[in-house]
Design a protein around this motif. Structure first.
Motif, PDB file in Angstrom:
ATOM      1  N   SER A 287      50.077  49.424 -20.242  1.00 29.54           N
ATOM      2  CA  SER A 287      50.877  48.697 -21.236  1.00 29.54           C
ATOM      3  C   SER A 287      50.831  49.388 -22.600  1.00 29.54           C
ATOM      4  CB  SER A 287      50.380  47.254 -21.366  1.00 29.54           C
ATOM      5  OG  SER A 287      49.043  47.224 -21.838  1.00 29.54           O
ATOM      6  N   VAL A 288      49.795  50.207 -22.831  1.00 31.36           N
ATOM      7  CA  VAL A 288      49.698  50.969 -24.076  1.00 31.36           C
ATOM      8  C   VAL A 288      50.118  52.426 -23.852  1.00 31.36           C
ATOM      9  CG1 VAL A 288      48.146  51.764 -25.906  1.00 31.36           C
ATOM     10  CG2 VAL A 288      47.831  49.493 -24.914  1.00 31.36           C
ATOM     11  N   SER A 289      49.692  53.031 -22.730  1.00 31.98           N
ATOM     12  CA  SER A 289      49.929  54.464 -22.526  1.00 31.98           C
ATOM     13  C   SER A 289      51.404  54.805 -22.320  1.00 31.98           C
ATOM     14  CB  SER A 289      49.120  54.969 -21.324  1.00 31.98           C
ATOM     15  OG  SER A 289      49.638  54.482 -20.105  1.00 31.98           O
ATOM     16  N   ILE A 290      52.166  53.912 -21.677  1.00 38.20           N
ATOM     17  CA  ILE A 290      53.579  54.219 -21.416  1.00 38.20           C
ATOM     18  C   ILE A 290      54.410  54.243 -22.704  1.00 38.20           C
ATOM     19  CG2 ILE A 290      55.679  53.430 -20.265  1.00 38.20           C
ATOM     20  CD1 ILE A 290      53.642  54.854 -18.431  1.00 38.20           C
ATOM     21  N   PRO A 291      54.343  53.187 -23.555  1.00 36.09           N
ATOM     22  CA  PRO A 291      55.086  53.302 -24.824  1.00 36.09           C
ATOM     23  C   PRO A 291      54.553  54.405 -25.726  1.00 36.09           C
ATOM     24  CG  PRO A 291      53.803  51.256 -24.737  1.00 36.09           C
ATOM     25  CD  PRO A 291      53.787  51.837 -23.369  1.00 36.09           C
ATOM     26  N   LEU A 292      53.234  54.667 -25.685  1.00 38.35           N
ATOM     27  CA  LEU A 292      52.689  55.775 -26.467  1.00 38.35           C
ATOM     28  C   LEU A 292      53.240  57.105 -25.957  1.00 38.35           C
ATOM     29  CD1 LEU A 292      50.679  56.722 -28.657  1.00 38.35           C
ATOM     30  CD2 LEU A 292      48.952  56.902 -26.842  1.00 38.35           C
ATOM     31  N   GLY A 293      53.291  57.265 -24.632  1.00 40.66           N
ATOM     32  CA  GLY A 293      53.830  58.488 -24.043  1.00 40.66           C
ATOM     33  C   GLY A 293      55.283  58.710 -24.408  1.00 40.66           C
ATOM     34  N   ALA A 294      56.042  57.616 -24.510  1.00 42.71           N
ATOM     35  CA  ALA A 294      57.465  57.726 -24.860  1.00 42.71           C
ATOM     36  C   ALA A 294      57.667  58.236 -26.284  1.00 42.71           C
ATOM     37  CB  ALA A 294      58.148  56.372 -24.690  1.00 42.71           C
ATOM     38  N   THR A 295      56.607  58.219 -27.088  1.00 44.55           N
ATOM     39  CA  THR A 295      56.724  58.680 -28.468  1.00 44.55           C
ATOM     40  C   THR A 295      56.001  60.001 -28.733  1.00 44.55           C
ATOM     41  OG1 THR A 295      54.807  57.333 -29.111  1.00 44.55           O
ATOM     42  CG2 THR A 295      56.976  56.355 -29.394  1.00 44.55           C
ATOM     43  N   VAL A 296      54.928  60.317 -27.974  1.00 49.34           N
ATOM     44  CA  VAL A 296      54.169  61.540 -28.289  1.00 49.34           C
ATOM     45  C   VAL A 296      54.052  62.524 -27.129  1.00 49.34           C
ATOM     46  CG1 VAL A 296      52.797  60.336 -30.041  1.00 49.34           C
ATOM     47  CG2 VAL A 296      51.896  60.551 -27.715  1.00 49.34           C
ATOM     48  N   ASN A 297      54.303  62.097 -25.888  1.00 50.10           N
ATOM     49  CA  ASN A 297      54.181  63.009 -24.749  1.00 50.10           C
ATOM     50  C   ASN A 297      55.526  63.689 -24.512  1.00 50.10           C
ATOM     51  OD1 ASN A 297      53.117  64.320 -22.479  1.00 50.10           O
ATOM     52  ND2 ASN A 297      53.854  62.697 -21.130  1.00 50.10           N
ATOM     53  N   MET A 298      55.728  64.833 -25.133  1.00 49.24           N
ATOM     54  CA  MET A 298      57.059  65.444 -25.199  1.00 49.24           C
ATOM     55  C   MET A 298      57.053  66.895 -24.719  1.00 49.24           C
ATOM     56  SD  MET A 298      59.281  63.237 -26.352  1.00 49.24           S
ATOM     57  CE  MET A 298      59.201  61.560 -26.965  1.00 49.24           C
ATOM     58  N   GLY A 299      56.613  67.124 -23.487  1.00 46.66           N
ATOM     59  CA  GLY A 299      56.613  68.469 -22.930  1.00 46.66           C
ATOM     60  C   GLY A 299      58.009  69.064 -22.878  1.00 46.66           C
ATOM     61  N   GLY A 300      59.002  68.253 -22.494  1.00 44.37           N
ATOM     62  CA  GLY A 300      60.383  68.725 -22.431  1.00 44.37           C
ATOM     63  C   GLY A 300      60.900  69.142 -23.799  1.00 44.37           C
ATOM     64  N   ALA A 301      60.531  68.374 -24.835  1.00 46.56           N
ATOM     65  CA  ALA A 301      60.950  68.720 -26.199  1.00 46.56           C
ATOM     66  C   ALA A 301      60.311  70.029 -26.644  1.00 46.56           C
ATOM     67  CB  ALA A 301      60.563  67.590 -27.156  1.00 46.56           C
ATOM     68  N   ALA A 302      59.032  70.233 -26.295  1.00 47.17           N
ATOM     69  CA  ALA A 302      58.341  71.484 -26.651  1.00 47.17           C
ATOM     70  C   ALA A 302      59.048  72.679 -26.010  1.00 47.17           C
ATOM     71  CB  ALA A 302      56.884  71.416 -26.206  1.00 47.17           C
ATOM     72  N   ILE A 303      59.502  72.522 -24.780  1.00 43.27           N
ATOM     73  CA  ILE A 303      60.230  73.600 -24.096  1.00 43.27           C
ATOM     74  C   ILE A 303      61.551  73.883 -24.793  1.00 43.27           C
ATOM     75  CG2 ILE A 303      61.467  74.169 -21.961  1.00 43.27           C
ATOM     76  CD1 ILE A 303      59.207  72.700 -20.445  1.00 43.27           C
TER      77      ILE A 303
END
Length: 406
Positions: A287-303
């Motif tokens: 419930s915390v990791s999924i919305p957090l990932g949607a804001t900071v886990n951006m491997g595609g953006a880094a590429i």
């Protein structure tokens, strides 16, 4: 009436992935037969994405607050390892993009078309924007879909209610279950929504607009596929010590496909939450990791940032040494983590990376314009990678935590 109910039950209980595949095929077919009909049916896709975007902020806020408020004393969550996986995955993505760009050097036919757009002037501005999003008014955060702010207020309220009465906690828990039920209903409509999205996309653009950028797209998509099918599984294997592909492929199938067509990590939060529930992960964690990932886990953006920046470098004939490429990887990874705080996301962070090579803003913004041209595919693939990886890393951390002796 009974036959109608039976048909509805079969649709409701049938394979969602199979229904989505049928929706994709039907969308392509109708766009090929009649563009006018496809454009008229595109509203189904807009309705679906609108419903996901409408429910997602409420879902995140209520679920985070309810989970923390009802968390048992000394309860253990897996947030630290998940955050580490997010950071490692994003840095690995930018390093992979550098290797692909060196292996397949690409040049650009520079375009225009982003006049009046103001990119951030430095990484400090990106981080400053994110910081102010944390202290946003909670009502405004819900209205504007500011997930950093929603997450901060959800955590704060959850902690404040942790010592509330059992009745108060139960109310929040019941509300979160009610919102989750609405989410499950919306997700069952995904085949219809994706049918409308595919029909509208193919009728409007097809692939004519991106035909001139096949090599650039090939490098971008190749790097993203390599991360999704090689690097992420390797990271997961190190974490859980078993074959990672059943988990990785399930996440790509059930999260990545939907994210590809909605092109919105925020809209895919309810989809990921539902997938985590089916995987029987810890609700206190996802419930915390999924919305957090949607804001900071951006491997595609880094590429995206790395590949387009190095394409600009190649176009201008600038020599790049190993240390500068390494520095670009770190800058792209940090910038990508702040992409959700910038209007235009990863594309408008390209000028930041270009400044590392002394490329002026006018040229950098032409590179951004190229990104918009190929965005119909690039943004879809980027979102699919980002969103599915959120669930992959959350599931891996939860499984590794369950195996650890207490």
């Amino acid at each position: 009436m009974t036959q109608s109910n039976s048909l509805f039950a079969k649709l409701a209980n049938g394979s969602l992935v199979l229904q989505i595949v049928i929706g994709i095929i039907a969308g392509v077919a109708i766009a090929s037969i009649s563009k006018d009909a496809a454009l008229q049916l595109a509203f189904l896709g807009d309705l679906f994405v609108g419903a996901l975007k409408a429910i997602a902020p409420i879902l995140v806020f209520v679920l985070v607050a309810a989970s923390i408020a009802n968390q048992k004393r000394n309860a253990h969550t897996s947030m630290k390892p998940i955050i580490m996986l997010y950071l490692i995955g994003t840095l690995a993505a930018s390093l992979t993009a550098v290797l692909f760009s060196f292996a397949f050097p690409t040049t650009l036919v520079l375009a225009t078309g982003v006049e009046g757009t103001n990119p951030p002037q430095g990484i400090g501005e990106v981080l400053n924007t994110l910081l102010f999003k944390v202290v946003d008014n909670p009502v405004n955060a819900l209205l504007t879909g500011n997930y950093i702010g929603i997450l901060a207020w959800g955590v704060g309220l959850g902690i404040a209610l942790h010592h509330a009465t059992s009745a108060t906690k139960q109310v929040f828990l019941d509300v979160s279950h009610g919102v989750s039920t609405i989410v499950r209903f919306i997700i069952r409509l995904a085949p219809i929504g994706i049918f409308g999205l595919v029909a509208g996309t193919f009728a409007t653009t097809g692939f004519a607009a991106i035909a001139g950028y096949i090599q650039l797209l090939g490098v971008l998509l190749g790097a993203m596929l390599f991360i999704a099918l090689v690097v992420n599984p390797l990271i997961v294997y190190v974490k859980i010590k078993r074959n990672p592909y059943p988990l990785v492929l399930q996440c790509l199938r059930e999260s990545g496909v939907t994210a590809f067509f909605t092109r919105s990590s925020a809209a895919n939060i309810p989809v990921n939450m539902a997938l985590c529930e089916r995987l029987k992960l810890h609700e206190d964690t996802y419930s915390v990791s999924i919305p957090l990932g949607a804001t900071v886990n951006m491997g595609g953006a880094a590429i995206t940032i790395t590949v387009l920046t190095l394409a600009a470098v190649n176009t201008l004939g600038i020599e790049v040494d190993f240390l500068t490429a390494l520095l670009l990887s770190v800058l792209a990874a940090v910038s990508a983590c702040g992409a959700s705080g910038v209007a235009g996301g990863s594309l408008l962070l390209i000028p930041l990376a270009c400044s590392l090579f002394g490329i002026n803003n006018d040229v950098a913004m032409q590179v951004v314009a190229v990104g918009f041209i190929i965005g119909v595919v690039q943004d879809s693939a980027e979102t699919a990678l980002n969103s599915s990886t959120d669930v992959v890393f959350t599931a891996a951390a939860c499984e590794a935590d369950d195996k650890t002796p207490s």
